[in-house]
Scaffold this motif. Structure first.
Motif, PDB file in Angstrom:
ATOM      1  N   GLU A 178       0.843  -1.195   0.000  1.00 50.35           N
ATOM      2  CA  GLU A 178       0.000   0.000   0.000  1.00 50.35           C
ATOM      3  C   GLU A 178       0.881   1.249   0.000  1.00 50.35           C
ATOM      4  N   GLY A 179       0.509   2.229  -0.832  1.00 50.77           N
ATOM      5  CA  GLY A 179       1.251   3.477  -0.903  1.00 50.77           C
ATOM      6  C   GLY A 179       2.418   3.462  -1.869  1.00 50.77           C
ATOM      7  N   TYR A 180       2.629   2.352  -2.565  1.00 50.71           N
ATOM      8  CA  TYR A 180       3.735   2.250  -3.513  1.00 50.71           C
ATOM      9  C   TYR A 180       3.536   3.216  -4.673  1.00 50.71           C
ATOM     10  N   THR A 181       4.587   3.949  -5.019  1.00 49.44           N
ATOM     11  CA  THR A 181       4.550   4.872  -6.159  1.00 49.44           C
ATOM     12  C   THR A 181       5.090   4.167  -7.394  1.00 49.44           C
ATOM     13  N   PHE A 182       4.258   4.061  -8.416  1.00 56.68           N
ATOM     14  CA  PHE A 182       4.639   3.321  -9.617  1.00 56.68           C
ATOM     15  C   PHE A 182       5.637   4.121 -10.459  1.00 56.68           C
ATOM     16  N   SER A 183       6.565   3.398 -11.061  1.00 58.60           N
ATOM     17  CA  SER A 183       7.555   4.006 -11.948  1.00 58.60           C
ATOM     18  C   SER A 183       7.909   3.022 -13.045  1.00 58.60           C
ATOM     19  N   ALA A 184       7.845   3.496 -14.286  1.00 56.51           N
ATOM     20  CA  ALA A 184       8.162   2.628 -15.423  1.00 56.51           C
ATOM     21  C   ALA A 184       9.619   2.198 -15.412  1.00 56.51           C
ATOM     22  N   CYS A 185      10.465   2.984 -14.755  1.00 58.35           N
ATOM     23  CA  CYS A 185      11.898   2.688 -14.734  1.00 58.35           C
ATOM     24  C   CYS A 185      12.303   1.797 -13.563  1.00 58.35           C
ATOM     25  N   SER A 186      11.367   1.563 -12.643  1.00 60.93           N
ATOM     26  CA  SER A 186      11.691   0.773 -11.457  1.00 60.93           C
ATOM     27  C   SER A 186      10.580  -0.218 -11.177  1.00 60.93           C
ATOM     28  N   PRO A 187      10.573  -1.357 -11.870  1.00 62.40           N
ATOM     29  CA  PRO A 187       9.503  -2.343 -11.684  1.00 62.40           C
ATOM     30  C   PRO A 187       9.502  -2.941 -10.287  1.00 62.40           C
ATOM     31  N   VAL A 188       8.323  -3.366  -9.866  1.00 58.11           N
ATOM     32  CA  VAL A 188       8.173  -3.990  -8.557  1.00 58.11           C
ATOM     33  C   VAL A 188       8.944  -5.307  -8.533  1.00 58.11           C
ATOM     34  N   GLY A 189       9.671  -5.531  -7.465  1.00 60.87           N
ATOM     35  CA  GLY A 189      10.426  -6.775  -7.324  1.00 60.87           C
ATOM     36  C   GLY A 189      10.631  -7.105  -5.858  1.00 60.87           C
ATOM     37  N   SER A 190      11.295  -8.215  -5.597  1.00 60.39           N
ATOM     38  CA  SER A 190      11.506  -8.660  -4.217  1.00 60.39           C
ATOM     39  C   SER A 190      12.320  -7.668  -3.401  1.00 60.39           C
ATOM     40  N   ASP A 191      13.064  -6.774  -4.104  1.00 63.64           N
ATOM     41  CA  ASP A 191      13.865  -5.779  -3.387  1.00 63.64           C
ATOM     42  C   ASP A 191      13.092  -4.481  -3.154  1.00 63.64           C
ATOM     43  N   THR A 192      11.833  -4.432  -3.583  1.00 73.27           N
ATOM     44  CA  THR A 192      11.003  -3.254  -3.354  1.00 73.27           C
ATOM     45  C   THR A 192      10.635  -3.169  -1.875  1.00 73.27           C
ATOM     46  N   PRO A 193      10.840  -2.016  -1.230  1.00 72.46           N
ATOM     47  CA  PRO A 193      10.478  -1.891   0.188  1.00 72.46           C
ATOM     48  C   PRO A 193       9.007  -2.225   0.419  1.00 72.46           C
ATOM     49  N   GLY A 194       8.744  -3.129   1.354  1.00 71.63           N
ATOM     50  CA  GLY A 194       7.382  -3.521   1.675  1.00 71.63           C
ATOM     51  C   GLY A 194       6.812  -4.599   0.776  1.00 71.63           C
ATOM     52  N   TYR A 195       7.613  -5.121  -0.149  1.00 72.99           N
ATOM     53  CA  TYR A 195       7.154  -6.145  -1.089  1.00 72.99           C
ATOM     54  C   TYR A 195       6.569  -7.342  -0.337  1.00 72.99           C
ATOM     55  N   VAL A 196       5.385  -7.768  -0.745  1.00 76.22           N
ATOM     56  CA  VAL A 196       4.713  -8.896  -0.089  1.00 76.22           C
ATOM     57  C   VAL A 196       5.073 -10.170  -0.855  1.00 76.22           C
ATOM     58  N   LYS A 197       5.955 -10.958  -0.294  1.00 81.01           N
ATOM     59  CA  LYS A 197       6.469 -12.129  -1.002  1.00 81.01           C
ATOM     60  C   LYS A 197       5.412 -13.217  -1.131  1.00 81.01           C
ATOM     61  N   GLU A 198       4.694 -13.483  -0.066  1.00 80.40           N
ATOM     62  CA  GLU A 198       3.666 -14.526  -0.066  1.00 80.40           C
ATOM     63  C   GLU A 198       2.338 -13.922   0.406  1.00 80.40           C
ATOM     64  N   PRO A 199       1.632 -13.241  -0.478  1.00 80.54           N
ATOM     65  CA  PRO A 199       0.386 -12.562  -0.078  1.00 80.54           C
ATOM     66  C   PRO A 199      -0.718 -13.548   0.278  1.00 80.54           C
ATOM     67  N   HIS A 200      -1.483 -13.203   1.309  1.00 78.35           N
ATOM     68  CA  HIS A 200      -2.671 -13.976   1.659  1.00 78.35           C
ATOM     69  C   HIS A 200      -3.769 -13.645   0.644  1.00 78.35           C
ATOM     70  N   ARG A 201      -4.793 -14.470   0.626  1.00 80.90           N
ATOM     71  CA  ARG A 201      -5.859 -14.252  -0.345  1.00 80.90           C
ATOM     72  C   ARG A 201      -6.556 -12.901  -0.121  1.00 80.90           C
ATOM     73  N   ALA A 202      -6.622 -12.464   1.113  1.00 79.18           N
ATOM     74  CA  ALA A 202      -7.255 -11.185   1.425  1.00 79.18           C
ATOM     75  C   ALA A 202      -6.471 -10.013   0.848  1.00 79.18           C
ATOM     76  N   GLU A 203      -5.181 -10.204   0.559  1.00 79.16           N
ATOM     77  CA  GLU A 203      -4.343  -9.124   0.018  1.00 79.16           C
ATOM     78  C   GLU A 203      -4.377  -9.083  -1.503  1.00 79.16           C
ATOM     79  N   LYS A 204      -4.947 -10.108  -2.108  1.00 77.46           N
ATOM     80  CA  LYS A 204      -5.035 -10.159  -3.565  1.00 77.46           C
ATOM     81  C   LYS A 204      -6.288  -9.443  -4.064  1.00 77.46           C
TER      82      LYS A 204
END
Length: 383
Positions: A213-239
């Protein structure tokens, strides 16, 4: 200058149309202003002449080949113009009782999946389509007055998305401080159409629950495991349990071919994740041009617009609902609320399909989005 063509005296011309009040919106009838003018025998500036639309391109080509003059014709349309058919093409009960039943149904909604406290719906659409306005309009109904809970920009600056981050809003059930939140969360993200709009990779990561939540999207910086707050194993409620595309009825002819391709790719990959999709057609009050929003399903121009939206998104018309967001009003209006509630009810039906089709949750490979992109490098959904 008339010629004999298909047994008619016709004049090929460009046509400008002016209507009298309450004549209805007729712009789709004279799309591209290509028409044939039937000469009824009157002199120029004299007797009334009739106009018929010509969709036969061969016919027009033959007329153009005669070296005809091109001219402007102003056509007066009386209030008897049949802009609204006698029977609506969708049935809606606009009574106050039905509105209250819909409100209580949405307010008391509970997801069919016991592990999910609140259904999550992601709104996706071009800049200025009305995603944030829809969230605020829905919240306004339950709050009891018009509020802008999701920050909304001015329509005059619609080339730039006001929303920059992933923002989720679990709806309040009432204005009371001790009131419980409803079991429905509407998530907003940056609009398609500007340089830093979300990539396909990031959009799919959001749907799969990886994006914080609150992530700022950027075409030059795709979301990945090194993204701060990245949810590696999201629960179904987070999907995300349903995606609602939001498009403007006023911009359907202006969306680029790139935007069309964007929607096609989104539809393909979101469907592969097992997530149902619906569409909201906004600004319908501007298209219908009727003071009474209850006429919305009697408007032929709106019906044509919904078919066009279906072609743009690759969705059946049955998946598309029109809405009127609150933008200029300070007070709620019952029929506007009904239209908004019907849209929310429509969305919740597809949310329930998600839970019932996938009791254990849809199979979503975590690395699936690594194989899809719009090009060999990260790129925004619409440049």
């Amino acid at each position: 200058m008339a010629v004999h063509c298909e047994h008619l005296q016709v004049l090929y011309c460009t046509v400008s149309v002016r209507t009298e009040p309450d004549a209805g919106d007729i712009s789709p009838v004279f799309h591209n202003t290509r028409a044939c003018f039937r000469d009824c025998g009157g002199q120029a500036g004299g007797k009334e002449r009739s106009l018929h639309t010509c969709h036969n391109t061969d016919h027009l080509a033959r007329c153009e080949g005669k070296g005809l003059w091109k001219m402007d014709v102003v056509v007066e349309l009386s209030t008897s113009w049949p802009s609204f058919p006698e029977s609506p093409w969708r049935q809606v009960d606009w009574s106050e009782e039905t509105k209250e039943v819909l409100m209580e149904s949405v307010r008391s909604y509970k997801p069919a999946c016991c592990s999910v406290a609140a259904a999550r719906v992601l709104l996706i659409g071009p800049v200025g389509a009305g995603k944030s306005s829809f969230i605020s309009s829905v919240q306004s109904m339950f709050y009891g007055r018009v509020v802008n809970r999701a920050m909304v920009g001015s329509s005059s600056s619609s080339s730039t998305s006001f929303t920059k981050q992933l923002q989720s809003f679990q709806l309040y059930s009432s204005r009371e401080r001790d009131g419980k939140n409803m079991a429905l969360t509407l998530s907003d993200m940056a609009g398609l159409g500007e340089g830093n709009s979300p990539t396909l990779h990031d959009t799919l990561a959001t749907i799969k629950g990886h994006v914080p939540e609150g992530y700022t999207f950027s075409a030059c910086s795709p979301v990945g495991s090194d993204t701060p707050g990245y949810v590696k194993e999201p629960h179904r409620a987070e999907k995300v349990h349903c995606v609602a595309f939001v498009v403007s009825a006023l911009e359907l002819s202006s969306y680029s071919q790139t935007m069309t391709s964007t929607f096609q790719q989104l539809r393909k990959h979101i469907s592969a994740l097992g997530v149902h999709q619906v569409a909201l057609l906004t600004h319908v009050d501007k298209l219908v041009k009727a003071s009474d929003i209850t006429q919305v399903y009697r408007s032929l121009p709106l019906k044509h617009a919904m078919v066009k939206a279906g072609d743009l998104l690759g969705l059946p018309v049955s998946s598309i609902v029109p809405v009127k967001n609150y933008s200029e009003e300070l007070e709620l209006e019952a029929h506007t609320d009904t239209l908004l509630l019907k849209a929310v009810d429509h969305i919740l039906q597809y949310v329930e399909l998600n839970f019932r089709d996938h009791p254990q949750g849809p199979q979503q490979a975590d690395d699936a989005d690594s194989a899809v992109s719009f090009s060999s490098r990260p790129s925004s959904l619409e440049n």
